[in-house]
Design a protein around this motif. Structure first.
Motif, short mmCIF file in Angstrom:
data_model
loop_
_atom_site.label_atom_id
_atom_site.label_comp_id
_atom_site.label_asym_id
_atom_site.label_seq_id
_atom_site.Cartn_x
_atom_site.Cartn_y
_atom_site.Cartn_z
N THR A 2 0.83 -1.19 0.00
CA THR A 2 0.00 0.00 0.00
C THR A 2 0.87 1.25 0.00
OG1 THR A 2 -0.10 0.11 2.40
CG2 THR A 2 -1.76 -1.23 1.30
N GLU A 3 0.28 2.35 -0.45
CA GLU A 3 1.04 3.61 -0.51
C GLU A 3 1.48 4.09 0.86
OE1 GLU A 3 0.45 8.17 -2.14
OE2 GLU A 3 -0.82 6.55 -2.93
N PRO A 4 0.63 4.00 1.93
CA PRO A 4 1.10 4.41 3.26
C PRO A 4 2.30 3.60 3.74
CG PRO A 4 -1.28 4.28 3.23
CD PRO A 4 -0.81 3.68 1.94
N ALA A 5 2.29 2.29 3.46
CA ALA A 5 3.41 1.45 3.88
C ALA A 5 4.68 1.85 3.15
CB ALA A 5 3.08 -0.02 3.63
N GLU A 6 4.56 2.11 1.85
CA GLU A 6 5.72 2.53 1.07
C GLU A 6 6.25 3.87 1.59
OE1 GLU A 6 8.77 2.42 -1.57
OE2 GLU A 6 7.31 0.82 -1.22
N SER A 7 5.37 4.76 1.95
CA SER A 7 5.78 6.06 2.49
C SER A 7 6.53 5.90 3.81
CB SER A 7 4.57 6.97 2.68
OG SER A 7 3.94 7.24 1.45
N ARG A 8 6.04 4.97 4.65
CA ARG A 8 6.72 4.74 5.92
C ARG A 8 8.13 4.17 5.70
NH1 ARG A 8 3.97 5.76 10.32
NH2 ARG A 8 1.69 5.77 10.33
N LEU A 9 8.27 3.27 4.74
CA LEU A 9 9.60 2.72 4.45
C LEU A 9 10.54 3.82 3.95
CD1 LEU A 9 8.81 -0.71 2.76
CD2 LEU A 9 10.15 -0.33 4.84
N GLN A 10 10.03 4.69 3.10
CA GLN A 10 10.86 5.78 2.60
C GLN A 10 11.24 6.74 3.73
OE1 GLN A 10 8.76 7.60 -0.65
NE2 GLN A 10 8.91 5.79 -1.97
N LEU A 11 10.31 6.99 4.64
CA LEU A 11 10.61 7.85 5.78
C LEU A 11 11.65 7.20 6.69
CD1 LEU A 11 7.26 9.46 7.01
CD2 LEU A 11 9.39 10.65 6.42
N GLY A 26 10.48 3.99 14.80
CA GLY A 26 9.09 4.37 14.98
C GLY A 26 8.27 4.15 13.72
N GLU A 27 8.83 4.52 12.57
CA GLU A 27 8.13 4.29 11.30
C GLU A 27 8.00 2.80 11.01
OE1 GLU A 27 6.66 6.50 9.57
OE2 GLU A 27 7.43 8.29 10.57
N LEU A 28 9.05 2.04 11.28
CA LEU A 28 9.03 0.61 10.99
C LEU A 28 8.04 -0.13 11.89
CD1 LEU A 28 12.87 0.14 10.58
CD2 LEU A 28 11.18 0.02 8.75
N ASP A 29 7.93 0.31 13.14
CA ASP A 29 6.98 -0.33 14.06
C ASP A 29 5.54 -0.14 13.61
OD1 ASP A 29 8.99 -1.27 15.68
OD2 ASP A 29 8.91 0.41 17.09
N ALA A 30 5.30 0.91 12.82
CA ALA A 30 3.93 1.19 12.37
C ALA A 30 3.60 0.52 11.04
CB ALA A 30 3.74 2.70 12.26
N LEU A 31 4.54 -0.26 10.48
CA LEU A 31 4.26 -0.91 9.20
C LEU A 31 3.18 -1.98 9.37
CD1 LEU A 31 7.83 -1.41 7.68
CD2 LEU A 31 6.02 0.08 6.80
N PRO A 32 2.25 -2.04 8.45
CA PRO A 32 1.19 -3.05 8.56
C PRO A 32 1.59 -4.37 7.90
CG PRO A 32 0.75 -1.59 6.71
CD PRO A 32 2.02 -1.09 7.35
N LEU A 43 16.32 -4.57 6.56
CA LEU A 43 17.57 -3.82 6.43
C LEU A 43 17.54 -2.55 7.27
CD1 LEU A 43 20.32 -3.34 5.09
CD2 LEU A 43 19.09 -2.26 3.17
N PHE A 44 16.46 -1.79 7.18
CA PHE A 44 16.37 -0.53 7.92
C PHE A 44 16.32 -0.78 9.43
CE2 PHE A 44 14.10 1.66 4.09
CZ PHE A 44 15.31 1.70 3.42
N ARG A 45 15.58 -1.80 9.85
CA ARG A 45 15.48 -2.09 11.28
C ARG A 45 16.85 -2.53 11.82
NH1 ARG A 45 11.34 -2.73 14.60
NH2 ARG A 45 9.83 -2.86 12.87
N GLY A 46 17.51 -3.43 11.10
CA GLY A 46 18.84 -3.87 11.53
C GLY A 46 19.83 -2.73 11.59
#
Length: 291
Positions: A2-11, A26-32, A43-46
């Motif tokens: 989804t677009e919100p999920a992609e936006s969170r990954l980019q953030l 914080g952004e990764l924890d909110a991913l659905p 990768l981002f979380r690690g």
């Protein structure tokens, strides 16, 4: 996705780039749902956990990501760094070698392996790996910074500073290059440039306690009350003591008793100053920095 999920990954990627790993988490924890299982999420979380010195957690996350997505050089690279930070050098070496088996010319993997070799005291091997990386990306902040690290390991302070200046010419805002330049400047006697670079590096990496401590020490050296001690900072204290005693007794033997006594009094005052003032200035600075 989804677009919100992609936006969170980019953030999350954006927060990592500007040195805010806690915001990335914080952004990764909110991913659905499935978005949290994307290879970039691992990768981002690690990477965020590694930047926060939570390396044991980072290792678990990255190994899970590799188990789910298979060998992926960026995941292997960060896993290697996290293992090195934990002191698990043989495992880190295996990880970097696995990555290099997939891409033998990857400069980031070569530099990562070189840093493992530096941690293991294998300086010549590290230098060879850095030069292999340089053959791929000769104009690179990462390569110049790694060359500075090799120079530091070899005790070549001036070479370290030269390479750190090269690194900053490629990326003036790179915090690692700033930290290396600050360290090299302090070692070569340029305390003002050293403090400026270390302060900048610490400000861009607020979670790095070592950088904050280095910046505090550099500020201590630059304090006006420390100026009388600066000319002696680069000399072995034992050598300075022996030299002072030799001058005192040399003047006495030469029949210059009053001058010998005057020098001895000045030397005593200097010694008391060097014992009393630095701890007081350090205490004041620590209080100012909230320590």
């Amino acid at each position: 996705m989804t677009e919100p999920a992609e936006s969170r990954l980019q953030l999350a990627g954006h927060w990592l780039q500007i040195g805010r790993p806690e915001r990335a988490l914080g952004e990764l924890d909110a991913l659905p749902g499935d978005a949290a299982l994307d290879v970039r999420a691992y990768l981002f979380r690690g990477t965020a956990l590694h930047q926060l010195d939570r390396n044991a957690e980072a290792i678990d996350v990255l190994q899970d990501g590799l188990g789910r997505h298979g060998p992926f050089p960026p995941l292997l690279q960060v896993l290697g760094y996290a293992l090195r930070a934990e002191g698990r050098l043989s495992e880190a070496e295996s990880v970097f070698l696995q990555g290099l088996s997939l891409d033998p010319t990857d400069p980031d993997l070569l530099i990562g392996y070189a840093r493992v070799c530096l941690a293991a005291g294998q300086v010549e091997k590290a230098s060879a790996l850095v030069e292999r990386a340089a053959s791929q990306v000769p104009e690179s902040v990462v390569v110049s910074a790694a060359r500075a690290e090799v120079a530091f390991a070899l005790g070549k302070d001036r070479d370290m500073r030269r390479h750190s200046v090269e690194a900053l010419s490629h990326d003036p805002e790179d915090p690692h290059a700033r930290a290396l330049h600050g360290t090299a400047s302090m070692l070569t006697g340029d305390a003002r440039a050293g403090y400026d670079s270390l302060r900048s590096a610490a400000a861009s990496q607020p979670g790095d306690a070592d950088l904050r401590a280095a910046a505090r020490e550099a500020k201590l050296v630059n304090h006006p009350l420390m100026l009388p001690l600066r000319p002696f900072a680069r000399f072995n204290p034992l050598v300075v003591w022996i030299g002072a005693v030799a001058i005192i007794y040399g003047l006495r033997i030469a029949g210059l008793g009053p001058l010998s006594f005057a020098f001895a009094m000045v030397w005593l005052a200097f010694c008391v100053y060097s014992w009393v003032v630095p701890p007081l200035v350090r205490r004041w600075l620590n209080r100012k920095w909230g320590q």
